[in-house]
Design a protein around this motif. Structure first.
Motif, PDB file in Angstrom:
ATOM      1  N   UNK A  34      -1.465 117.487  33.199  1.00 30.92           N
ATOM      2  CA  UNK A  34      -2.666 116.932  32.581  1.00 30.92           C
ATOM      3  C   UNK A  34      -2.709 117.231  31.086  1.00 30.92           C
ATOM      4  N   UNK A  35      -2.375 118.448  30.704  1.00 33.11           N
ATOM      5  CA  UNK A  35      -2.376 118.816  29.288  1.00 33.11           C
ATOM      6  C   UNK A  35      -1.273 118.080  28.529  1.00 33.11           C
ATOM      7  N   UNK A  36      -0.110 117.907  29.152  1.00 32.51           N
ATOM      8  CA  UNK A  36       1.003 117.221  28.496  1.00 32.51           C
ATOM      9  C   UNK A  36       0.759 115.728  28.352  1.00 32.51           C
ATOM     10  N   UNK A  37       0.068 115.148  29.299  1.00 34.78           N
ATOM     11  CA  UNK A  37      -0.086 113.701  29.340  1.00 34.78           C
ATOM     12  C   UNK A  37      -1.217 113.194  28.448  1.00 34.78           C
ATOM     13  N   UNK A  38      -2.117 114.052  28.027  1.00 32.90           N
ATOM     14  CA  UNK A  38      -3.274 113.645  27.225  1.00 32.90           C
ATOM     15  C   UNK A  38      -2.860 113.404  25.777  1.00 32.90           C
ATOM     16  N   UNK A  39      -2.022 112.387  25.588  1.00 34.75           N
ATOM     17  CA  UNK A  39      -1.487 112.027  24.278  1.00 34.75           C
ATOM     18  C   UNK A  39      -1.428 110.507  24.168  1.00 34.75           C
ATOM     19  N   UNK A  40      -0.993 110.036  23.022  1.00 35.29           N
ATOM     20  CA  UNK A  40      -0.772 108.613  22.823  1.00 35.29           C
ATOM     21  C   UNK A  40       0.737 108.365  22.861  1.00 35.29           C
ATOM     22  N   UNK A  41       1.144 107.347  23.640  1.00 37.93           N
ATOM     23  CA  UNK A  41       2.558 107.067  23.850  1.00 37.93           C
ATOM     24  C   UNK A  41       2.903 105.635  23.467  1.00 37.93           C
ATOM     25  N   UNK A  42       4.092 105.472  22.895  1.00 36.11           N
ATOM     26  CA  UNK A  42       4.664 104.156  22.669  1.00 36.11           C
ATOM     27  C   UNK A  42       5.953 104.064  23.488  1.00 36.11           C
ATOM     28  N   UNK A  67       7.617  95.953  22.144  1.00 34.96           N
ATOM     29  CA  UNK A  67       7.417  96.775  20.943  1.00 34.96           C
ATOM     30  C   UNK A  67       5.928  97.031  20.710  1.00 34.96           C
ATOM     31  N   UNK A  68       5.051  96.211  21.303  1.00 34.17           N
ATOM     32  CA  UNK A  68       3.602  96.363  21.158  1.00 34.17           C
ATOM     33  C   UNK A  68       3.002  97.291  22.216  1.00 34.17           C
ATOM     34  N   UNK A  69       3.792  97.701  23.215  1.00 34.50           N
ATOM     35  CA  UNK A  69       3.307  98.489  24.344  1.00 34.50           C
ATOM     36  C   UNK A  69       2.689  99.805  23.868  1.00 34.50           C
TER      37      UNK A  69
END
Length: 153
Positions: A34-42, A67-69
């Motif tokens: 949960x702590x690792x996943x609470x980020x913004x990903x491309x 590329x927009x994902x």
């Protein structure tokens, strides 16, 4: 009296050994999913039914729209999910179940055939990378199972 003192020392020694064995060095413990996943990903790469259709930086992508994902989980409880066709959905909440499943709930607008919920299997996670597979086939990619390798922004 001597018997009580010996018994006391034995109990104290057992308590001390038990305490020392039970200690965990939290400095080396890995952070929760949960702590690792609470980020913004491309997206770094996308596979559809095992065929790589997008790799960041490649000029030969089958689906260059990836590329927009975007998957932004950095502002709980909300989430933003943008697909390869640039359609963007906002989830009212998201959750991680048993460190193995990521569920986006209350998506608006609702992606076709989802009832407003998307589920992904968490394949792996590290400090900078998240690998997900779709839990159900994607209508947008023609009924295929997709695998996304995401990196932090």
């Amino acid at each position: 009296m001597k018997k009580n003192a010996t018994l006391g020392w034995a109990l104290l020694s057992a308590l001390l050994v038990g305490t020392l064995l039970g200690c965990t060095d939290h400095r080396n413990a890995s952070p929760s999913v949960l702590a690792q996943i609470a980020q913004s990903f491309t997206l770094r790469s996308a596979d559809e039914n095992g065929v790589t259709v997008y790799t960041r930086g490649s000029t030969n992508n089958i689906r260059p729209g990836y590329s927009k994902f975007l998957l932004d989980l950095s502002k709980p409880p909300m989430a933003t999910y943008r697909e390869f066709d640039a359609n963007t959905f906002v989830a009212s909440s998201w959750q991680v179940i048993d460190d193995k499943r990521l569920i986006l709930n209350g998506l608006t607008p609702q992606p076709s055939g989802t009832n407003g919920t998307l589920e992904f299997a968490i394949v792996s996670i590290s400090a900078t990378e998240l690998v997900l597979t779709t839990a159900t086939v994607s209508q947008k990619t023609g009924g295929l199972t997709n695998r996304y390798t995401l990196t932090t922004r």
